[in-house]
Scaffold this motif. Sequence first.
Motif, mmCIF file in Angstrom:
data_model
loop_
_atom_site.group_PDB
_atom_site.id
_atom_site.type_symbol
_atom_site.label_atom_id
_atom_site.label_comp_id
_atom_site.label_asym_id
_atom_site.label_seq_id
_atom_site.Cartn_x
_atom_site.Cartn_y
_atom_site.Cartn_z
ATOM 1 N N PRO A 85 0.803 -1.219 0.000
ATOM 2 C CA PRO A 85 0.000 0.000 0.000
ATOM 3 C C PRO A 85 0.842 1.278 0.000
ATOM 4 N N GLY A 86 0.584 2.109 -0.980
ATOM 5 C CA GLY A 86 1.176 3.438 -1.023
ATOM 6 C C GLY A 86 2.543 3.549 -1.666
ATOM 7 N N LEU A 87 3.218 2.439 -1.958
ATOM 8 C CA LEU A 87 4.560 2.521 -2.527
ATOM 9 C C LEU A 87 4.537 3.161 -3.914
ATOM 10 N N LEU A 88 3.622 2.733 -4.761
ATOM 11 C CA LEU A 88 3.528 3.304 -6.101
ATOM 12 C C LEU A 88 3.195 4.795 -6.033
ATOM 13 N N GLU A 89 2.236 5.164 -5.200
ATOM 14 C CA GLU A 89 1.835 6.563 -5.078
ATOM 15 C C GLU A 89 2.997 7.414 -4.570
ATOM 16 N N THR A 90 3.749 6.905 -3.614
ATOM 17 C CA THR A 90 4.898 7.632 -3.083
ATOM 18 C C THR A 90 5.954 7.836 -4.168
ATOM 19 N N ASN A 146 -2.135 -1.197 -11.047
ATOM 20 C CA ASN A 146 -1.111 -0.174 -10.891
ATOM 21 C C ASN A 146 -0.964 0.653 -12.160
ATOM 22 N N GLN A 147 -1.113 0.026 -13.311
ATOM 23 C CA GLN A 147 -1.049 0.768 -14.577
ATOM 24 C C GLN A 147 -2.145 1.815 -14.636
ATOM 25 N N ASP A 148 -3.329 1.450 -14.182
ATOM 26 C CA ASP A 148 -4.450 2.397 -14.183
ATOM 27 C C ASP A 148 -4.219 3.552 -13.215
ATOM 28 N N LYS A 149 -3.549 3.281 -12.100
ATOM 29 C CA LYS A 149 -3.240 4.348 -11.137
ATOM 30 C C LYS A 149 -2.296 5.393 -11.741
ATOM 31 N N VAL A 150 -1.312 4.911 -12.480
ATOM 32 C CA VAL A 150 -0.342 5.830 -13.079
ATOM 33 C C VAL A 150 -0.977 6.545 -14.260
#
Length: 150
Positions: A85-90, A146-150
Amino acid sequence: RVTLLELMMVKVSDKNSFISEEMNVFVRHAEFLAVCFQENCGAVLKLTAAADAEDEEALVTIRLLDVLCEMTSNNGQLEHLQAFPGLLETAVDTLRLTHLAGKQAVNIFTATHSVTRQEEISHPAVGFKSHLIRLIGNLCYKNKENQDKV
């Protein structure tokens, strides 16, 4: 701490030497390293001020990012870190902030802006943005969410 992270980097980079028990240990360590990176990633932005060029927290954070990039290059640890949780966003937020910091001051995060000054080529933050992009790419590898988040 930097030396310990460098030793971990060597072990993680040598993908042929893992046994299943070691892999389990490194997966647990990956969570700890991800939390440390999330908590301290802002320390690298302090390096844009010349007085903070040797900030220990920033150097540790740079090494943490290197180790996380290697860990996400290994399929055994990749799936676990992709769901962390949160690693990609960070990582994405830190990339945005380093990009802005590079525009507002001397860009120490990329080698192309450091070529004119010899003393800045060896700056520890050179390549930080490219490693953030590598981590983001690894976290998005074969992961639609994760692709959709980016």
